[in-house]
Design a protein around this motif. Structure first.
Motif, mmCIF file in Angstrom:
data_model
loop_
_atom_site.group_PDB
_atom_site.id
_atom_site.type_symbol
_atom_site.label_atom_id
_atom_site.label_comp_id
_atom_site.label_asym_id
_atom_site.label_seq_id
_atom_site.Cartn_x
_atom_site.Cartn_y
_atom_site.Cartn_z
ATOM 1 N N LYS A 152 6.307 -12.412 17.086
ATOM 2 C CA LYS A 152 5.708 -11.210 17.674
ATOM 3 C C LYS A 152 6.561 -9.959 17.455
ATOM 4 C CE LYS A 152 2.916 -13.721 21.050
ATOM 5 N NZ LYS A 152 2.253 -14.445 20.052
ATOM 6 N N TYR A 153 7.308 -9.951 16.336
ATOM 7 C CA TYR A 153 8.062 -8.763 15.954
ATOM 8 C C TYR A 153 7.140 -7.741 15.287
ATOM 9 C CZ TYR A 153 12.529 -11.233 16.621
ATOM 10 O OH TYR A 153 13.602 -11.911 17.131
ATOM 11 N N LEU A 154 6.134 -8.246 14.552
ATOM 12 C CA LEU A 154 5.183 -7.385 13.857
ATOM 13 C C LEU A 154 3.769 -7.857 14.135
ATOM 14 C CD1 LEU A 154 6.897 -7.148 10.340
ATOM 15 C CD2 LEU A 154 6.843 -5.351 12.079
ATOM 16 N N LYS A 155 2.863 -6.915 14.268
ATOM 17 C CA LYS A 155 1.447 -7.246 14.416
ATOM 18 C C LYS A 155 0.842 -7.402 13.029
ATOM 19 C CE LYS A 155 1.049 -4.648 18.656
ATOM 20 N NZ LYS A 155 1.629 -3.357 18.912
ATOM 21 N N VAL A 156 -0.200 -8.215 12.939
ATOM 22 C CA VAL A 156 -0.867 -8.442 11.657
ATOM 23 C C VAL A 156 -1.304 -7.117 11.046
ATOM 24 C CG1 VAL A 156 -2.858 -9.513 10.543
ATOM 25 C CG2 VAL A 156 -1.553 -10.790 12.243
ATOM 26 N N ILE A 157 -1.812 -6.221 11.853
ATOM 27 C CA ILE A 157 -2.271 -4.930 11.329
ATOM 28 C C ILE A 157 -1.133 -4.124 10.705
ATOM 29 C CG2 ILE A 157 -2.084 -3.615 13.487
ATOM 30 C CD1 ILE A 157 -4.972 -2.522 12.489
ATOM 31 N N GLU A 158 0.079 -4.323 11.199
ATOM 32 C CA GLU A 158 1.235 -3.600 10.657
ATOM 33 C C GLU A 158 1.623 -4.113 9.269
ATOM 34 O OE1 GLU A 158 3.791 -2.295 14.548
ATOM 35 O OE2 GLU A 158 3.766 -4.431 14.041
ATOM 36 N N THR A 159 1.273 -5.349 8.975
ATOM 37 C CA THR A 159 1.663 -5.931 7.687
ATOM 38 C C THR A 159 0.507 -5.991 6.688
ATOM 39 O OG1 THR A 159 1.241 -8.182 8.463
ATOM 40 C CG2 THR A 159 3.493 -7.333 8.733
ATOM 41 N N THR A 160 -0.632 -5.399 7.034
ATOM 42 C CA THR A 160 -1.801 -5.473 6.158
ATOM 43 C C THR A 160 -1.511 -4.938 4.757
ATOM 44 O OG1 THR A 160 -3.322 -5.338 8.027
ATOM 45 C CG2 THR A 160 -4.209 -4.758 5.878
ATOM 46 N N THR A 161 -0.907 -3.776 4.670
ATOM 47 C CA THR A 161 -0.612 -3.192 3.355
ATOM 48 C C THR A 161 0.336 -4.084 2.565
ATOM 49 O OG1 THR A 161 -0.983 -0.956 4.179
ATOM 50 C CG2 THR A 161 0.296 -1.160 2.161
ATOM 51 N N ALA A 162 1.371 -4.574 3.217
ATOM 52 C CA ALA A 162 2.326 -5.457 2.538
ATOM 53 C C ALA A 162 1.646 -6.745 2.078
ATOM 54 C CB ALA A 162 3.506 -5.769 3.444
ATOM 55 N N GLU A 163 0.769 -7.287 2.902
ATOM 56 C CA GLU A 163 0.052 -8.519 2.532
ATOM 57 C C GLU A 163 -0.852 -8.273 1.328
ATOM 58 O OE1 GLU A 163 0.564 -11.466 3.817
ATOM 59 O OE2 GLU A 163 1.417 -11.116 5.788
ATOM 60 N N GLN A 164 -1.524 -7.128 1.295
ATOM 61 C CA GLN A 164 -2.387 -6.794 0.162
ATOM 62 C C GLN A 164 -1.566 -6.617 -1.112
ATOM 63 O OE1 GLN A 164 -4.360 -3.337 1.748
ATOM 64 N NE2 GLN A 164 -6.043 -4.543 2.621
ATOM 65 N N LEU A 165 -0.439 -5.937 -0.999
ATOM 66 C CA LEU A 165 0.440 -5.757 -2.150
ATOM 67 C C LEU A 165 0.991 -7.102 -2.626
ATOM 68 C CD1 LEU A 165 2.318 -2.539 -1.001
ATOM 69 C CD2 LEU A 165 0.813 -2.730 -2.997
ATOM 70 N N THR A 166 1.304 -7.981 -1.691
ATOM 71 C CA THR A 166 1.801 -9.315 -2.031
ATOM 72 C C THR A 166 0.758 -10.089 -2.839
ATOM 73 O OG1 THR A 166 3.228 -9.383 -0.092
ATOM 74 C CG2 THR A 166 2.620 -11.495 -1.037
ATOM 75 N N MET A 167 -0.485 -10.024 -2.396
ATOM 76 C CA MET A 167 -1.554 -10.719 -3.135
ATOM 77 C C MET A 167 -1.711 -10.146 -4.538
ATOM 78 S SD MET A 167 -4.564 -11.616 -0.373
ATOM 79 C CE MET A 167 -4.820 -9.935 0.151
ATOM 80 N N ARG A 168 -1.631 -8.817 -4.656
ATOM 81 C CA ARG A 168 -1.783 -8.183 -5.969
ATOM 82 C C ARG A 168 -0.631 -8.553 -6.897
ATOM 83 N NH1 ARG A 168 -4.526 -7.373 -10.062
ATOM 84 N NH2 ARG A 168 -4.155 -5.462 -11.180
ATOM 85 N N VAL A 169 0.577 -8.527 -6.387
ATOM 86 C CA VAL A 169 1.739 -8.905 -7.201
ATOM 87 C C VAL A 169 1.616 -10.367 -7.627
ATOM 88 C CG1 VAL A 169 4.258 -9.242 -7.195
ATOM 89 C CG2 VAL A 169 3.259 -7.144 -6.234
ATOM 90 N N ARG A 170 1.152 -11.229 -6.713
ATOM 91 C CA ARG A 170 0.965 -12.647 -7.040
ATOM 92 C C ARG A 170 -0.027 -12.806 -8.202
ATOM 93 N NH1 ARG A 170 0.683 -14.534 -2.223
ATOM 94 N NH2 ARG A 170 2.766 -15.393 -2.199
ATOM 95 N N GLN A 171 -1.113 -12.050 -8.163
ATOM 96 C CA GLN A 171 -2.115 -12.096 -9.238
ATOM 97 C C GLN A 171 -1.519 -11.620 -10.561
ATOM 98 O OE1 GLN A 171 -5.032 -9.498 -7.524
ATOM 99 N NE2 GLN A 171 -6.235 -11.169 -6.638
ATOM 100 N N LEU A 172 -0.784 -10.518 -10.508
ATOM 101 C CA LEU A 172 -0.181 -9.980 -11.730
ATOM 102 C C LEU A 172 0.846 -10.934 -12.318
ATOM 103 C CD1 LEU A 172 0.225 -6.263 -10.600
ATOM 104 C CD2 LEU A 172 -1.351 -7.127 -12.349
ATOM 105 N N LEU A 173 1.650 -11.547 -11.458
ATOM 106 C CA LEU A 173 2.627 -12.521 -11.954
ATOM 107 C C LEU A 173 1.926 -13.717 -12.589
ATOM 108 C CD1 LEU A 173 5.301 -12.527 -9.108
ATOM 109 C CD2 LEU A 173 5.674 -11.885 -11.497
ATOM 110 N N ALA A 174 0.892 -14.227 -11.940
ATOM 111 C CA ALA A 174 0.173 -15.386 -12.481
ATOM 112 C C ALA A 174 -0.430 -15.051 -13.840
ATOM 113 C CB ALA A 174 -0.928 -15.837 -11.505
ATOM 114 N N GLY A 175 -1.014 -13.879 -13.961
ATOM 115 C CA GLY A 175 -1.606 -13.473 -15.235
ATOM 116 C C GLY A 175 -0.564 -13.323 -16.335
ATOM 117 N N THR A 176 0.569 -12.730 -15.991
ATOM 118 C CA THR A 176 1.629 -12.547 -16.983
ATOM 119 C C THR A 176 2.208 -13.896 -17.403
ATOM 120 O OG1 THR A 176 2.130 -10.405 -15.982
ATOM 121 C CG2 THR A 176 3.773 -11.321 -17.486
#
Length: 103
Positions: free
Chosen positions: A74-98
């Motif tokens: 309970k240090y961070l709320k899910v809403i506070e990490t939404t942008t980071a989670e979205q960026l994480t998913m995008r980086v994961r996709q880019l790494l997999a493709g590369t």
């Protein structure tokens, strides 16, 4: 790089007593991702490049786990990490493709 900036923002929201714990771990994991991508891109061979991309993916997984720990503590709320989670998913996709393209 955007993910690194977002993680530094998030770690600024964590309790002061986590400065040497989660803050440090999350910042190191985040900065390791583009660092490994850059180092791998500078390698002359596909296998070396691929190895560094796998290392970047490992750091990305560490960061995801650390964000989950922040939620559970309970240090961070899910809403506070939404942008980071979205960026994480995008980086994961880019790494997999590369990684797939390198073979």
């Amino acid at each position: 790089m955007d993910l690194v900036v977002e993680v530094y923002h998030l770690t600024g929201l964590l309790p002061e007593d986590e400065r040497f714990g989660l803050v440090s771990q999350m910042q190191r994991a985040a900065t390791s991702i583009p660092s490994n991508i850059a180092e791998g891109a500078g390698r002359k061979t596909g296998p070396d490049h691929k190895r560094f991309l796998y290392a970047a993916r490992g750091s990305l997984n560490e960061l995801s786990t650390q964000m989950s720990i922040c939620h559970r503590l309970k240090y961070l709320k899910v809403i506070e990490t939404t942008t980071a989670e979205q960026l994480t998913m995008r980086v994961r996709q880019l790494l997999a493709g590369t990684i797939r393209v390198i073979g």
